[in-house]
Write a protein that holds these residues in place. Structure first.
Motif, PDB file in Angstrom:
ATOM      1  N   ALA A  25     100.832  34.399  77.575  1.00 53.28           N
ATOM      2  CA  ALA A  25     101.334  35.753  77.847  1.00 53.28           C
ATOM      3  C   ALA A  25     100.186  36.755  77.862  1.00 53.28           C
ATOM      4  CB  ALA A  25     102.379  36.142  76.796  1.00 53.28           C
ATOM      5  N   LEU A  26      99.251  36.603  76.916  1.00 54.04           N
ATOM      6  CA  LEU A  26      98.074  37.471  76.885  1.00 54.04           C
ATOM      7  C   LEU A  26      97.208  37.248  78.117  1.00 54.04           C
ATOM      8  CD1 LEU A  26      96.180  39.432  75.437  1.00 54.04           C
ATOM      9  CD2 LEU A  26      95.305  37.494  74.102  1.00 54.04           C
ATOM     10  N   MET A  27      97.048  35.996  78.537  1.00 53.39           N
ATOM     11  CA  MET A  27      96.288  35.707  79.747  1.00 53.39           C
ATOM     12  C   MET A  27      96.885  36.429  80.945  1.00 53.39           C
ATOM     13  SD  MET A  27      95.847  32.066  81.755  1.00 53.39           S
ATOM     14  CE  MET A  27      94.803  31.263  80.545  1.00 53.39           C
ATOM     15  N   ALA A  28      98.192  36.323  81.114  1.00 53.10           N
ATOM     16  CA  ALA A  28      98.843  36.964  82.255  1.00 53.10           C
ATOM     17  C   ALA A  28      98.599  38.470  82.246  1.00 53.10           C
ATOM     18  CB  ALA A  28     100.336  36.662  82.236  1.00 53.10           C
ATOM     19  N   GLU A  29      98.687  39.092  81.070  1.00 51.94           N
ATOM     20  CA  GLU A  29      98.476  40.536  80.991  1.00 51.94           C
ATOM     21  C   GLU A  29      97.020  40.889  81.288  1.00 51.94           C
ATOM     22  OE1 GLU A  29      98.678  43.996  77.596  1.00 51.94           O
ATOM     23  OE2 GLU A  29     100.475  42.760  77.897  1.00 51.94           O
ATOM     24  N   GLU A  30      96.093  40.116  80.761  1.00 51.04           N
ATOM     25  CA  GLU A  30      94.687  40.442  80.976  1.00 51.04           C
ATOM     26  C   GLU A  30      94.263  40.237  82.428  1.00 51.04           C
ATOM     27  OE1 GLU A  30      93.029  39.921  76.445  1.00 51.04           O
ATOM     28  OE2 GLU A  30      92.497  38.367  77.909  1.00 51.04           O
ATOM     29  N   VAL A  31      94.809  39.225  83.099  1.00 43.81           N
ATOM     30  CA  VAL A  31      94.526  39.059  84.528  1.00 43.81           C
ATOM     31  C   VAL A  31      95.091  40.235  85.318  1.00 43.81           C
ATOM     32  CG1 VAL A  31      94.954  37.634  86.570  1.00 43.81           C
ATOM     33  CG2 VAL A  31      94.404  36.553  84.396  1.00 43.81           C
ATOM     34  N   ALA A  32      96.315  40.649  84.978  1.00 36.88           N
ATOM     35  CA  ALA A  32      96.919  41.787  85.667  1.00 36.88           C
ATOM     36  C   ALA A  32      96.094  43.053  85.463  1.00 36.88           C
ATOM     37  CB  ALA A  32      98.352  41.992  85.180  1.00 36.88           C
ATOM     38  N   ILE A  33      95.558  43.237  84.257  1.00 39.37           N
ATOM     39  CA  ILE A  33      94.709  44.402  83.988  1.00 39.37           C
ATOM     40  C   ILE A  33      93.439  44.342  84.831  1.00 39.37           C
ATOM     41  CG2 ILE A  33      93.200  45.451  82.256  1.00 39.37           C
ATOM     42  CD1 ILE A  33      95.394  44.824  80.169  1.00 39.37           C
ATOM     43  N   MET A  34      92.807  43.187  84.865  1.00 42.79           N
ATOM     44  CA  MET A  34      91.573  43.075  85.650  1.00 42.79           C
ATOM     45  C   MET A  34      91.826  43.352  87.123  1.00 42.79           C
ATOM     46  SD  MET A  34      89.289  40.017  83.940  1.00 42.79           S
ATOM     47  CE  MET A  34      90.560  38.764  83.850  1.00 42.79           C
ATOM     48  N   LYS A  35      92.892  42.788  87.652  1.00 40.76           N
ATOM     49  CA  LYS A  35      93.207  43.039  89.062  1.00 40.76           C
ATOM     50  C   LYS A  35      93.479  44.521  89.310  1.00 40.76           C
ATOM     51  CE  LYS A  35      94.963  38.532  90.579  1.00 40.76           C
ATOM     52  NZ  LYS A  35      96.123  37.807  91.154  1.00 40.76           N
ATOM     53  N   ALA A  36      94.200  45.157  88.387  1.00 39.81           N
ATOM     54  CA  ALA A  36      94.490  46.583  88.533  1.00 39.81           C
ATOM     55  C   ALA A  36      93.210  47.401  88.515  1.00 39.81           C
ATOM     56  CB  ALA A  36      95.445  47.035  87.422  1.00 39.81           C
ATOM     57  N   LEU A  37      92.304  47.080  87.596  1.00 41.03           N
ATOM     58  CA  LEU A  37      91.033  47.807  87.521  1.00 41.03           C
ATOM     59  C   LEU A  37      90.192  47.616  88.773  1.00 41.03           C
ATOM     60  CD1 LEU A  37      90.139  46.964  83.822  1.00 41.03           C
ATOM     61  CD2 LEU A  37      90.493  49.266  84.701  1.00 41.03           C
ATOM     62  N   TRP A  38      90.178  46.410  89.303  1.00 44.59           N
ATOM     63  CA  TRP A  38      89.335  46.101  90.462  1.00 44.59           C
ATOM     64  C   TRP A  38      89.869  46.707  91.755  1.00 44.59           C
ATOM     65  CZ3 TRP A  38      89.082  40.265  88.923  1.00 44.59           C
ATOM     66  CH2 TRP A  38      88.132  40.098  87.896  1.00 44.59           C
ATOM     67  N   THR A  39      91.148  46.966  91.826  1.00 41.02           N
ATOM     68  CA  THR A  39      91.738  47.462  93.076  1.00 41.02           C
ATOM     69  C   THR A  39      92.138  48.929  93.008  1.00 41.02           C
ATOM     70  OG1 THR A  39      93.912  46.623  92.378  1.00 41.02           O
ATOM     71  CG2 THR A  39      92.571  45.177  93.742  1.00 41.02           C
ATOM     72  N   ALA A  40      91.995  49.565  91.844  1.00 39.93           N
ATOM     73  CA  ALA A  40      92.389  50.971  91.695  1.00 39.93           C
ATOM     74  C   ALA A  40      91.392  51.890  92.377  1.00 39.93           C
ATOM     75  CB  ALA A  40      92.514  51.327  90.222  1.00 39.93           C
ATOM     76  N   ARG A  41      91.879  53.016  92.842  1.00 43.05           N
ATOM     77  CA  ARG A  41      91.006  54.038  93.448  1.00 43.05           C
ATOM     78  C   ARG A  41      90.425  54.980  92.406  1.00 43.05           C
ATOM     79  NH1 ARG A  41      91.333  54.517  98.980  1.00 43.05           N
ATOM     80  NH2 ARG A  41      92.916  53.211  99.990  1.00 43.05           N
ATOM     81  N   GLY A  42      90.918  54.899  91.185  1.00 41.69           N
ATOM     82  CA  GLY A  42      90.443  55.760  90.107  1.00 41.69           C
ATOM     83  C   GLY A  42      90.842  55.172  88.775  1.00 41.69           C
ATOM     84  N   PRO A  43      90.690  55.935  87.697  1.00 39.68           N
ATOM     85  CA  PRO A  43      91.049  55.437  86.365  1.00 39.68           C
ATOM     86  C   PRO A  43      92.534  55.061  86.285  1.00 39.68           C
ATOM     87  CG  PRO A  43      89.717  57.424  86.202  1.00 39.68           C
ATOM     88  CD  PRO A  43      90.100  57.289  87.643  1.00 39.68           C
ATOM     89  N   ILE A  44      92.843  54.084  85.435  1.00 41.99           N
ATOM     90  CA  ILE A  44      94.227  53.639  85.265  1.00 41.99           C
ATOM     91  C   ILE A  44      94.645  53.754  83.809  1.00 41.99           C
ATOM     92  CG2 ILE A  44      93.936  51.982  87.160  1.00 41.99           C
ATOM     93  CD1 ILE A  44      94.138  49.752  84.930  1.00 41.99           C
ATOM     94  N   ASP A  45      95.945  53.898  83.617  1.00 37.45           N
ATOM     95  CA  ASP A  45      96.575  53.774  82.306  1.00 37.45           C
ATOM     96  C   ASP A  45      97.339  52.454  82.269  1.00 37.45           C
ATOM     97  OD1 ASP A  45      95.625  56.297  81.674  1.00 37.45           O
ATOM     98  OD2 ASP A  45      97.513  57.296  82.165  1.00 37.45           O
ATOM     99  N   TRP A  46      97.503  51.923  81.073  1.00 37.41           N
ATOM    100  CA  TRP A  46      98.203  50.636  80.931  1.00 37.41           C
ATOM    101  C   TRP A  46      98.934  50.597  79.593  1.00 37.41           C
ATOM    102  CZ3 TRP A  46      98.549  46.529  84.316  1.00 37.41           C
ATOM    103  CH2 TRP A  46      99.144  45.358  83.830  1.00 37.41           C
ATOM    104  N   ASP A  47     100.218  50.285  79.642  1.00 35.52           N
ATOM    105  CA  ASP A  47     101.015  50.091  78.437  1.00 35.52           C
ATOM    106  C   ASP A  47     101.602  48.685  78.489  1.00 35.52           C
ATOM    107  OD1 ASP A  47     101.145  52.818  76.997  1.00 35.52           O
ATOM    108  OD2 ASP A  47     101.555  53.326  79.093  1.00 35.52           O
ATOM    109  N   GLY A  48     101.002  47.770  77.763  1.00 40.43           N
ATOM    110  CA  GLY A  48     101.437  46.381  77.799  1.00 40.43           C
ATOM    111  C   GLY A  48     101.823  45.879  76.428  1.00 40.43           C
ATOM    112  N   ALA A  49     102.182  44.614  76.368  1.00 40.73           N
ATOM    113  CA  ALA A  49     102.547  44.002  75.095  1.00 40.73           C
ATOM    114  C   ALA A  49     101.337  43.826  74.185  1.00 40.73           C
ATOM    115  CB  ALA A  49     103.212  42.656  75.350  1.00 40.73           C
ATOM    116  N   PHE A  50     100.148  43.694  74.780  1.00 43.29           N
ATOM    117  CA  PHE A  50      98.954  43.427  73.994  1.00 43.29           C
ATOM    118  C   PHE A  50      97.904  44.529  74.095  1.00 43.29           C
ATOM    119  CE2 PHE A  50     100.825  39.355  75.198  1.00 43.29           C
ATOM    120  CZ  PHE A  50     100.854  38.667  73.987  1.00 43.29           C
ATOM    121  N   HIS A  51      97.872  45.257  75.209  1.00 38.75           N
ATOM    122  CA  HIS A  51      96.820  46.236  75.438  1.00 38.75           C
ATOM    123  C   HIS A  51      97.398  47.580  75.860  1.00 38.75           C
ATOM    124  CE1 HIS A  51      93.552  43.298  75.173  1.00 38.75           C
ATOM    125  NE2 HIS A  51      94.283  42.495  75.918  1.00 38.75           N
TER     126      HIS A  51
END
Length: 358
Positions: free
Chosen positions: A131-157
């Motif tokens: 579950a942590l892996m899935a969230e961390e991959v999703a975070i990395m993808k979001a950071l790499w494809t975002a046009r600017g800073p992102i916010d994230w509210d997840g189960a772990f981060h």
């Protein structure tokens, strides 16, 4: 039809041709690493899998060092849940990506051994690690494809205004590989991976599993995005008799105590348990020239393609014919076996798969 790619393996805990003599008959370090990477590049391998385990040298430092000493090979480096903050990991990956001109890919690993996870201070159980892996991959993808800073509210981060500099060199981002036999591994591959790497099994079994994972990927609109491959050992010699003699040398003299320790260390790994079951069921030979005997002495990739060049090519071709396009291989000694593959097996596969191999 996808291009075929072949990867090789860096034995960062040492190399051997006889497990009874130890795994570091040829010790880990710069001289051996240079020989393996150089041989893999010369043999046409596209990427180098760098392992993560207690006995192995640290993967990210090792690959960064070797990237500067090599010319073309892409480094497949592990991202393990809970080890590195995902924002920092995303920045590590894109820094590596930019500095090497795209020579990095990410290997998603939840951890085969509960004992090793505990020794490394990872407090999460297997389900939580996935579950942590899935969230961390999703975070990395979001950071790499975002046009600017992102916010994230997840189960772990929880992140506020997170961003990564530099952006990826590879677009939209470096590729993800994942190997695993559990339902959780399949689910993450279906949603996030570019390549799901199976461990050795009979081709008909792999074909059925590919259909199941492809159906899961369809739910995410990724049926065509997810590719498949095999993680296998290869023991190729000029004659079949020589190949089987080399295979026998690898496991000869290893006692029941070591085999029991291997089984105990990976008792919570579905993929490892499948390899152990194949070994117990067959005694080793699970299909023509496909041998599970290495599972007696090592965890992970315990299934080997064994034979002369034509036989080895024929086994790999059976997996190609069911839809596998990526092959992560290894063999003993790793520099010598890479050279044999490039000289003896690769030309046969290139002739049989015209236009699919660089």
């Amino acid at each position: 039809m996808r291009p075929l790619e072949f990867g090789w393996y860096l034995p960062s805990n040492g190399d051997t041709t006889r497990y009874a003599e130890g795994t570091n008959v040829v010790p880990a370090g710069t001289p051996m690493f240079d020989r393996v990477v150089s041989a893999a590049e010369a043999a046409g391998f596209a990427y180098m899998l760098v392992p993560v385990a207690t006995a192995c040298w640290e993967a990210w430092v090792t690959t960064a060092f070797l990237a500067g000493r090599s010319a073309s090979i892409r480094m497949l480096v592990a991202a393990r849940p809970g080890y590195v903050n995902p924002v920092m990991l995303a920045k590590m990956v894109t820094t590596f990506d930019q500095l090497t001109g795209g020579r990095v890919a990410v290997n998603l690993i939840a951890g085969q051994s509960e004992a090793e996870n505990a020794a490394d201070g990872i407090r999460y159980g297997k389900e939580d690690r996935y579950a942590l892996m899935a969230e961390e991959v999703a975070i990395m993808k979001a950071l790499w494809t975002a046009r600017g800073p992102i916010d994230w509210d997840g189960a772990f981060h929880t992140l506020r205004g997170a961003r990564v500099i530099p952006p990826p060199f590879q677009q939209p981002h470096p590729r993800f590989y994942l190997g695993g036999g559990s339902a959780q591994a399949w689910a993450i591959s279906a949603e996030h991976a570019d390549v799901h790497l199976f461990w050795g099994d009979r081709p008909e079994t792999i074909a059925g599993q590919m259909a199941e994972i492809r159906a899961l990927a369809r739910d995410h609109g990724r049926e065509d995005a997810l590719g498949f491959g095999m993680r296998l050992q290869i023991i190729c010699r000029e004659t079949e008799a020589e190949a089987w003699a080399a295979a026998d040398d690898l496991v000869r003299g290893v006692g029941a105590e070591r085999s029991a320790a291997v089984r105990a260390n990976v008792a919570n790994s579905v993929a490892n348990q499948r390899v152990q079951a194949l070994l117990a069921e067959t005694g080793g030979l699970i299909a023509p020239n496909l041998w599970a005997g290495l599972a007696k002495v090592r965890q992970g990739a315990g299934v080997a393609v064994v034979g002369d060049p034509g036989q080895c090519a024929a086994v790999l071709q059976r997996f190609i014919d069911i839809g596998c396009h990526s092959f992560c291989l290894s063999g003993y000694l790793h520099d010598e076996e890479a050279e044999r593959f490039g000289r003896l097996v690769r030309p046969i596969l290139a002739a049989r798969n015209a236009g699919r191999m660089a």
